[in-house]
Design a protein around this motif. Structure first.
Motif, PDB file in Angstrom:
ATOM      1  N   PRO A  89      18.388 -14.832  20.640  1.00 21.40           N
ATOM      2  CA  PRO A  89      17.207 -14.383  21.530  1.00 21.40           C
ATOM      3  C   PRO A  89      17.787 -13.341  22.534  1.00 21.40           C
ATOM      4  N   ALA A  90      19.022 -13.528  22.951  1.00 23.00           N
ATOM      5  CA  ALA A  90      19.554 -12.565  23.714  1.00 23.00           C
ATOM      6  C   ALA A  90      19.510 -10.912  23.171  1.00 23.00           C
ATOM      7  N   PHE A  91      19.549 -10.707  21.872  1.00 24.02           N
ATOM      8  CA  PHE A  91      19.459  -9.514  21.047  1.00 24.02           C
ATOM      9  C   PHE A  91      18.130  -9.229  21.130  1.00 24.02           C
ATOM     10  N   ARG A  92      16.970 -10.081  20.710  1.00 24.70           N
ATOM     11  CA  ARG A  92      15.631 -10.000  20.519  1.00 24.70           C
ATOM     12  C   ARG A  92      15.052  -9.522  21.877  1.00 24.70           C
ATOM     13  N   ASN A  93      15.301 -10.296  22.771  1.00 25.59           N
ATOM     14  CA  ASN A  93      14.903  -9.984  24.180  1.00 25.59           C
ATOM     15  C   ASN A  93      15.063  -8.458  24.668  1.00 25.59           C
ATOM     16  N   ASN A  94      16.163  -7.795  24.196  1.00 29.04           N
ATOM     17  CA  ASN A  94      16.102  -6.370  24.599  1.00 29.04           C
ATOM     18  C   ASN A  94      16.010  -5.345  23.454  1.00 29.04           C
ATOM     19  N   ILE A  95      16.102  -5.679  22.354  1.00 28.71           N
ATOM     20  CA  ILE A  95      15.836  -4.841  21.433  1.00 28.71           C
ATOM     21  C   ILE A  95      14.187  -4.506  21.325  1.00 28.71           C
ATOM     22  N   CYS A  96      13.390  -5.435  21.836  1.00 27.41           N
ATOM     23  CA  CYS A  96      12.027  -5.314  21.953  1.00 27.41           C
ATOM     24  C   CYS A  96      11.516  -4.452  22.629  1.00 27.41           C
ATOM     25  N   ARG A  97      12.368  -3.698  23.521  1.00 27.89           N
ATOM     26  CA  ARG A  97      11.800  -2.628  24.381  1.00 27.89           C
ATOM     27  C   ARG A  97      12.359  -1.270  23.708  1.00 27.89           C
ATOM     28  N   LEU A  98      13.460  -1.073  22.789  1.00 25.62           N
ATOM     29  CA  LEU A  98      14.341  -0.234  22.531  1.00 25.62           C
ATOM     30  C   LEU A  98      13.882   0.537  21.200  1.00 25.62           C
ATOM     31  N   GLY A  99      13.111  -0.136  20.345  1.00 23.35           N
ATOM     32  CA  GLY A  99      12.877   0.500  19.208  1.00 23.35           C
ATOM     33  C   GLY A  99      12.235  -0.508  18.017  1.00 23.35           C
ATOM     34  N   ALA A 100      12.359  -2.006  18.340  1.00 22.31           N
ATOM     35  CA  ALA A 100      11.650  -2.691  17.356  1.00 22.31           C
ATOM     36  C   ALA A 100      10.034  -2.577  17.747  1.00 22.31           C
ATOM     37  N   THR A 101       9.312  -3.076  16.725  1.00 21.11           N
ATOM     38  CA  THR A 101       7.954  -3.065  16.958  1.00 21.11           C
ATOM     39  C   THR A 101       7.188  -4.198  16.461  1.00 21.11           C
ATOM     40  N   SER A 102       7.912  -4.966  15.748  1.00 22.72           N
ATOM     41  CA  SER A 102       7.220  -6.112  15.389  1.00 22.72           C
ATOM     42  C   SER A 102       8.187  -7.327  15.310  1.00 22.72           C
ATOM     43  N   MET A 103       7.976  -8.797  15.770  1.00 24.51           N
ATOM     44  CA  MET A 103       8.548  -9.745  15.556  1.00 24.51           C
ATOM     45  C   MET A 103       7.895 -10.770  15.115  1.00 24.51           C
ATOM     46  N   SER A 104       8.898 -11.726  14.640  1.00 22.83           N
ATOM     47  CA  SER A 104       8.313 -13.290  14.239  1.00 22.83           C
ATOM     48  C   SER A 104       8.965 -14.340  15.269  1.00 22.83           C
ATOM     49  N   ALA A 105       8.168 -15.480  15.332  1.00 19.84           N
ATOM     50  CA  ALA A 105       8.476 -16.474  16.424  1.00 19.84           C
ATOM     51  C   ALA A 105       8.167 -17.672  15.590  1.00 19.84           C
ATOM     52  N   GLY A 106       8.844 -18.914  16.033  1.00 21.24           N
ATOM     53  CA  GLY A 106       8.522 -20.089  15.622  1.00 21.24           C
ATOM     54  C   GLY A 106       8.759 -20.496  14.118  1.00 21.24           C
ATOM     55  N   SER A 107       9.484 -19.603  13.253  1.00 24.18           N
ATOM     56  CA  SER A 107       9.499 -19.447  12.223  1.00 24.18           C
ATOM     57  C   SER A 107      10.234 -20.587  11.369  1.00 24.18           C
ATOM     58  N   LYS A 108       9.696 -21.052  10.419  1.00 21.84           N
ATOM     59  CA  LYS A 108      10.353 -22.119   9.421  1.00 21.84           C
ATOM     60  C   LYS A 108      10.811 -21.512   8.082  1.00 21.84           C
TER      61      LYS A 108
END
Lengths: 371, 257
Positions: free
Chosen positions: A302-321
């Protein structure tokens, strides 16, 4: 086909070239509107380490220019873990003894409903092992038809197929195909992929051409970080992307940098990529290709995703099994790999919004896929 | 250095293509062409008496290792262009054809729809097609699929000498193209040619700026030098323009935790 193009590039010479890049090369790439492969190599090289903050700023600016402040959400649905490959690092390895699951159409529908309970997902990624005999194109065609009414956008991450089979699935409403080459190191590829259809390097690497020829709307690429020198592997992938973009110019592309996670295979990665390196690679890729969709999965914390989401990433998964039937049918089945972000989709969405980004659930409409 | 341009299977060491219109005499045109060191010269079919093997203009551009690039200037649609190209192939003994379809006689803007249609047909007939087009990246991809040998986007309206007015679009075309990009029309000064080559264009085509210069021969030489300089700068990798220092690391401090 790309396998012929790839012959032009020597693995060791590429590694050497990356490692010989200087601070001046990095600065040139940072200031260029189109840094190209040479610039990309500079940005992922050790010489770029002192420039991480500038790279983050440039990556953020380019991402905002092209995508706005948004993150597109998707969720994977594993429908079978049946597999005839024996990839040494994977939990689905055919020598790994456990009960294999192939979800029935009714069970797939239950999974769709369960996902819709988790969050307003519209982008679905259907994932399988590789067993063309029992879960081949027929099975996928059926699965797409079951999922179609529940989601606006359907992608698959399955075995490479013929152009005819891809085209057939496009008719069934398929929008995107994700396939990880795992490694572009031709000499070492079979060390990791000794048997099954996946042992055929050329069939896999040329799969992307076949997707392009079949008119697949969106093609997802990736190398598995942890096998070979990641810098060389992602450079080969960048060359592959450049080749595909020029040839299949109506297609959209996405990339993913999956770091090897613990799995039932017990395999340990040969190389470990740090968070800092993953961030650097994300920035470098954005500076190299302003328009590619960069996807960050729940493999990351989470700590990485919370930051990278505004710096270059454009899509994310969540709740994945990552096990078939994991949302409803078989919550206890064996997962392909361990996820690192176990937050609910709502929690992930909240964190993305707190980072100043809009959470986008729907960015496609099935009407575009009607033939 | 081994830096050759290949178009339609032919190798070129000079990346300056030259046009033959607007010179005050055929003698001056000849001298300017020689001074430019060019290996590719375009000429309008309409200016040549194709039945006369001793045509004055033609005799002034023949020889010297120069490839002729007949152009279809004057045709108004794809059908006329294909007919013209077939005549040119017969008369000049070359598969190379510069496809120019500009129905509008004022600005001479190329018609993209007719150009695409003609390229499809000419490629099918075995021509090496070099179409003159607007700086339109999508049209370039469509022409590529149609089998074009190169694309020739305009830098500015023809004859205006305004330079790289379409710079942003040509940048995109260069980045995305799988065939050589020859920047055509509007380059008015050697510095414009150098700029196009620094951006990564494969070649430039110049006519008016040389033909109407005070001294066309000297100007042809100047364009040759500029084209070469721009190419060399592109290959050398241009230097950094500016770099502002960053004292803190607000964006990446999360990685320090």
């Amino acid at each position: 086909m790309f396998s012929e193009e790839l012959l032009k590039y020597d693995w060791d010479a590429t590694t050497e070239r990356i490692n010989s890049k200087t601070a001046a090369d990095v600065l040139r790439a940072l200031n260029s509107p189109n840094p190209g492969i040479e610039g990309f190599m500079a940005l992922i090289s050790p010489a770029a380490d002192p420039f991480l903050e500038q790279m983050a700023a440039r990556s953020m600016a380019l991402t905002r220019e092209r995508f706005g402040k948004t993150i597109s959400m998707y969720i994977p649905m594993y429908i079978t873990n049946s597999c005839t490959n024996s990839c040494v690092y994977c939990g689905f390895n055919c020598h790994n003894k456990f009960k294999r699951v192939i979800l029935t159409p009714a069970q797939i529908e239950d999974e769709c409903k369960a996902i819709k309970e988790l969050g307003p997902f519209e982008n679905l990624l259907i994932v399988t092992g590789e067993n063309p005999r029992v879960a081949g194109v027929e099975y996928l065609s059926q699965a797409l038809k079951v999922c179609r009414p529940y989601f606006s956008n359907l992608s698959i991450e399955v075995m490479p197929m013929s152009a005819e089979d891809y085209a057939r699935l496009v008719e069934d409403g398929l929008n995107g195909v994700v396939c990880f080459q795992e490694t572009y190191n031709r000499k070492r590829y079979n060390v990791y992929h000794p048997a099954g259809q996946k042992a055929n390097f050329e069939w896999r690497v040329n799969g992307f051409d076949r997707m392009g020829l079949a008119g697949v709307h969106k093609i997802g690429m990736g190398v598995l970080i942890g096998l070979e020198d990641w810098k060389t592997d992602v450079t080969m992938m960048a060359r592959h992307l450049l080749y595909l973009r020029k040839k299949y110019w109506k297609t959209r592309f996405s990339v993913n940098f999956p770091r090897m996670r613990a799995s039932a295979s017990g395999y340990q990665p040969n190389v470990v990529m740090t968070d800092r390196e993953l961030a650097k690679l994300t920035f470098a890729f954005r500076i190299f290709d302003h328009d590619v969709d960069i996807s960050v999965s729940t493999r990351e914390l989470p700590a990485f995703r919370n930051n990278i989401c505004r710096l270059g990433a454009t899509s994310m998964s969540a709740g994945s099994k990552t096990e078939p039937g994991g949302y409803h049918t078989y919550p206890q089945a064996l997962e392909q790999f361990a996820v690192s972000d176990e937050r609910t989709p709502a929690e992930v969405a909240d964190a993305i919004r707190r980072a100043g980004q809009e959470v986008v659930w729907k960015d496609w409409d099935k009407v575009f896929d009607v033939r | 250095m081994d830096d050759k341009l290949i178009i339609g299977g032919k190798e070129f060491t000079s990346r300056l293509f030259v046009g033959t219109g607007k010179f005050s005499s055929n003698k001056l045109m000849h001298d300017a062409i020689i001074a430019s060191g060019t290996q590719m010269v375009t000429l309008a079919m309409k200016r040549i008496d194709m039945e006369n093997p001793h045509d004055d203009m033609l005799s002034h551009v023949s020889g010297h290792g120069i490839n002729l690039l007949p152009n279809t200037s004057g045709v108004r649609d794809a059908r006329e262009a294909v007919l013209a190209a077939e005549l040119a192939r017969e008369a000049f003994g070359t598969d190379f054809i510069k496809l120019e379809i500009h129905p509008d006689p004022k600005y001479l803007f190329p018609d993209p729809i007719e150009t695409l249609k003609a390229t499809e047909e000419l490629a099918r007939l075995g021509f090496k097609v070099l179409p003159y087009i607007q700086a339109d990246p999508v049209l370039c991809k469509r022409l590529e699929e149609a089998g074009t040998a190169a694309v020739m986007p305009l830098a500015a309206p023809i004859g205006t000498n305004k330079g790289l007015v379409t710079r942003d679009l040509i940048e995109i075309i260069i980045a995305e193209s799988r065939v050589p990009v020859v920047v055509d029309a509007g380059l008015g000064a050697p510095s414009h040619a150098a700029e196009a080559m620094e951006m990564g264009a494969d070649a430039v085509l110049v006519n008016t700026a040389i033909a109407v210069a005070g001294d066309p021969v000297a100007m042809a030489r100047a364009f040759a030098k500029a084209t070469e300089a721009g190419r060399e700068a592109y290959l050398a990798g241009l230097g950094v323009q500016s770099q502002s220092a960053v004292a803190s690391s607000p964006l990446t401090s999360f990685l320090d935790l």
